[in-house]
Enzyme design. Structure first.
Site, PDB file in Angstrom:
ATOM      1  N   GLU B  81       0.809  -1.232   0.000  1.00 53.74           N
ATOM      2  CA  GLU B  81       0.000   0.000   0.000  1.00 53.74           C
ATOM      3  C   GLU B  81       0.835   1.272   0.000  1.00 53.74           C
ATOM      4  OE1 GLU B  81      -0.622  -2.629   1.799  1.00 53.74           O
ATOM      5  OE2 GLU B  81      -2.668  -3.238   1.291  1.00 53.74           O
ATOM      6  N   HIS B 150     -11.266  -4.737   9.641  1.00 56.36           N
ATOM      7  CA  HIS B 150     -11.945  -4.674   8.337  1.00 56.36           C
ATOM      8  C   HIS B 150     -13.241  -3.877   8.407  1.00 56.36           C
ATOM      9  CE1 HIS B 150      -9.026  -7.780   7.419  1.00 56.36           C
ATOM     10  NE2 HIS B 150      -9.293  -7.610   6.140  1.00 56.36           N
TER      11      HIS B 150
END
Lengths: 326, 347
Positions: B81, B150
């Site tokens: 990322e 999440h």
């Protein structure tokens, strides 16, 4: 004169510019009116000169916090850089960046990160843009041995190799990250070997021999222009002065003087000048003349920079957002 | 106006669209359509993200785009990322217009160095010479035991970083118009989507259009209390307002649409009328956008406030997994109703 002779003179001029530019900063720094942290590259000039002489004006070059030499070698004007270091409105970043954040779009320098390893992926991104836009440019990114410990280095090598991007990674291994020796930071493995692990060409070169620097960069860059795999060149070198500021580290007890002495004997300029004299490419008189001329140019640049106006206070509140949206 | 309307359920959405003869598509389809049109209209636009060329296409938002535009313009990525954010920034300063897609907002902390130290600072640091046209799409997850890593909504973390735009669309219309605006804007934009409203339907014109940043919308007018709702909470706020209306409490629901820039004038004008402020967010309370809005209200319209400011948030705890704990974790329209009733009753 033959091409090789001209090339050698050009290389010497570039190295001399960088050396004298940095020395000039050392001279003026104690006046405390250049209010920006300076990371000098004295001792490492051959790498900037030998690599950048292979670049076109439109090629991208990404430097780092120790970037004076790279910008000069790529073609940035000493006046524009020094005005920036003095915080003036006519500086390359209009007084917003200082020594660590040079920018010069006309010479392919689109801005500079001073976060260690931060510029490496950004360089991969400009190379990706060149590939997607088919603009024929390549990107060269300079970073130190410390940056090779950052995740961004590994993520960048993986992606550049995967996409076969037109990028040359140049690691200036000067053995130190601030004051930490590489032995306390990495296992004894050449950084170039890490590149090989990602499927890149990785070579180790003496970073203080400008012709070796030049030849290695030339062949890696020719491969890129030919659409072949990207490379990483690890240039072994040494930083003569402190991580930041104009002083020697041994004066502060940060590094040993003996180690410095060994590297002073491998001065990239001195050894090259000796070679140029020996090969009758330049005479002592010519070298003196070049020195004097350079001194004059840089004195002019310092005077120019100091005569430039500071930004108006209203500049503080400008340039947060680009406002030229379509 | 059909483009400011919030449809709190599919039946009412369909009824409204049929009655008005308007085209309706879902939030996720609106995002896909925006990207499809951007890719068709601007050769510099490209999408990148982990798994964006999958069959499912990031919950449908990139479905089929790789087949149409190829893997150079709809680019699958390694799992990296921070590095890839830097690469997207590099491509942007060299003329591309990347849209970097993260399936969960929880993955943005891994890219904080490149977002905070690089993308946000670049234009300023270069004295306004080099801008970063980068859009970062991130999706807030929820439910089915998604748990602590999440399901986070981290939009407020970016509030204190100058140089970023933060966009929190709640309707399909805004999602499409804001995404096109984000790409055109030329600055780094954190585009925050909510997974739970992906299937919500609303009016979306077929052609390309933009929704401007910094312009909030009054989703429902009212006189008793100003309720500022972020992202998915707009729907809970509308449900609550409807219930409270039957009890004689007239709620004004404001959707700021973008939280950076923030349409504070719209909120202040409403407070001047109602004298009460409640903020409902899809995130934890401390240091959140609710705190920022409350503080600005105190700074600017303190004299108009008749009651303490209230916030509806998740508890200051990570999201738990068990369905029992999860359902206790998320506030809904009932919590908003109780909060507003207490406020009106002066409790």
């Amino acid at each position: 004169m033959e091409d090789l002779t001209l090339l050698k003179i050009e290389l010497y001029k570039k190295m001399l510019l960088i050396r004298r530019f940095e020395e000039k900063i050392r001279q003026v720094y104690s006046a405390q009116d250049m209010k920006t942290p300076v990371h000098l590259c004295i001792g490492q000039e051959a790498i900037a000169a030998g690599v950048c002489i292979n670049l076109r004006k439109t090629d991208y070059m990404v430097t780092n916090h120790r970037g004076h030499g790279h910008c000069l070698a790529k073609g940035s004007s000493p006046k524009s850089l020094l005005s920036e270091y003095y915080g003036r409105i006519t500086g390359c970043a209009h007084g917003k960046g200082g020594s660590m954040h040079p920018v010069d779009p006309e010479n392919g320098i689109l801005g500079t990160s001073a976060i260690v390893g931060g510029g490496i992926p950004i360089a991969v991104g400009t190379a990706l843009a060149s590939k997607l836009r088919k603009d024929g440019n390549i990107t060269v990114v300079f970073f130190g041995d410390g940056a090779s410990e950052e995740g961004t280095f590994h993520e960048s090598l993986n992606f550049a190799s995967l996409k076969k991007l037109p990028i040359l990674f140049v690691c200036e291994n000067n053995l130190y990250a601030t004051n930490s020796n590489i032995k306390s930071r990495q296992p004894n493995i050449d950084i170039a070997k890490k590149a090989q692990g990602y499927g890149l060409n990785g070579v180790v070169i003496d970073g203080n021999n400008v012709m070796d620097v030049y030849n290695a960069a030339k062949s890696a860059i020719e491969m890129l222009r030919d659409g072949q795999s990207p490379s990483l060149i690890e240039y072994k070198t040494y930083r003569w002065f402190g991580h930041v500021g104009p002083d020697y580290d041994h004066e502060k007890g940060l590094r040993g003087e003996e180690e410095l002495k060994v590297w002073l004997r491998q001065c990239p300029l001195k050894s090259f000048v000796d070679q140029l004299l020996k090969d009758n490419i330049l005479t002592l008189q010519q070298i003196d003349e070049m020195d004097n001329e350079m001194d004059e140019t840089l004195n002019d640049a310092i005077s120019y920079a100091k005569s430039q106006p500071y930004p108006d206070i209203s500049e503080l509140y400008k340039d947060l957002f680009y406002e030229g949206a379509i | 106006m059909p483009w400011t309307r919030v449809n709190i359920d599919e039946v009412s959405a369909r009824d409204f669209l049929n009655k008005e003869g308007l085209r309706g598509i879902s939030y996720k389809e609106a995002i896909r359509e925006a990207q499809h049109q951007l890719l068709s209209n601007n050769k510099d636009v490209f999408l990148l993200g982990e798994g964006i060329d999958d069959k499912g296409g990031v919950f449908g938002t990139t479905k089929g785009l790789c087949d149409i535009f190829g893997s150079e313009r709809v680019m699958d990525l390694p799992i990296a990322e921070n590095g890839l954010t830097g690469i997207a920034i590099g491509s942007a300063i060299a003329g591309m217009k990347p849209i970097f897609i993260h399936m969960r907002m929880d993955f943005l902390p891994m890219a904080m160095d490149q977002i905070v130290n690089h993308a946000a600072k670049w234009f300023y640091m270069t004295g306004g010479r080099v801008n970063v046209p980068l859009v970062i799409r991130s999706i807030i997850g929820r439910g089915w035991g998604s748990a602590a890593q999440h399901s986070q909504a981290l939009h407020s973390m970016f509030l204190s970083i100058p140089g970023l735009r933060i966009v929190v669309p709640s309707t399909p219309y805004d999602a499409k118009g804001l995404l096109i605006e984000a790409v055109n804007d030329g600055n780094p934009v954190i585009f925050v989507e909510h997974r739970w409203i992906y299937d919500y339907i609303g009016y979306v014109p077929e052609e390309m259009y933009t929704v401007k940043f910094g312009k909030g919308i009054i989703r429902k007018h009212g006189n008793h209390v100003t309720l500022v709702a972020i992202s998915m909470m707009v729907y809970e706020a509308m449900k609550a307002a409807k219930i409270l209306e039957s009890q004689g409490i007239d709620v004004e629901v404001i959707d700021p649409v973008t939280i950076k820039p923030m349409d504070e004038e719209l909120i202040f004008d409403s407070i001047k009328k109602t004298g009460r402020l409640v903020i409902a967010d899809v995130a934890c309370k401390t240091g959140g956008v609710g705190a920022e809005i409350a503080c600005r209200a105190v700074e600017k319209v303190f004299n108009f406030l008749k009651a303490p400011i209230k916030r509806i948030n998740f508890p200051d705890f990570p999201t738990p997994c068990s369905p029992v704990l999860e359902s206790a974790y998320y506030p809904n329209h009932n919590d908003i109703c109780s909060c507003i009733k207490e406020l009106i009753d002066g409790k």
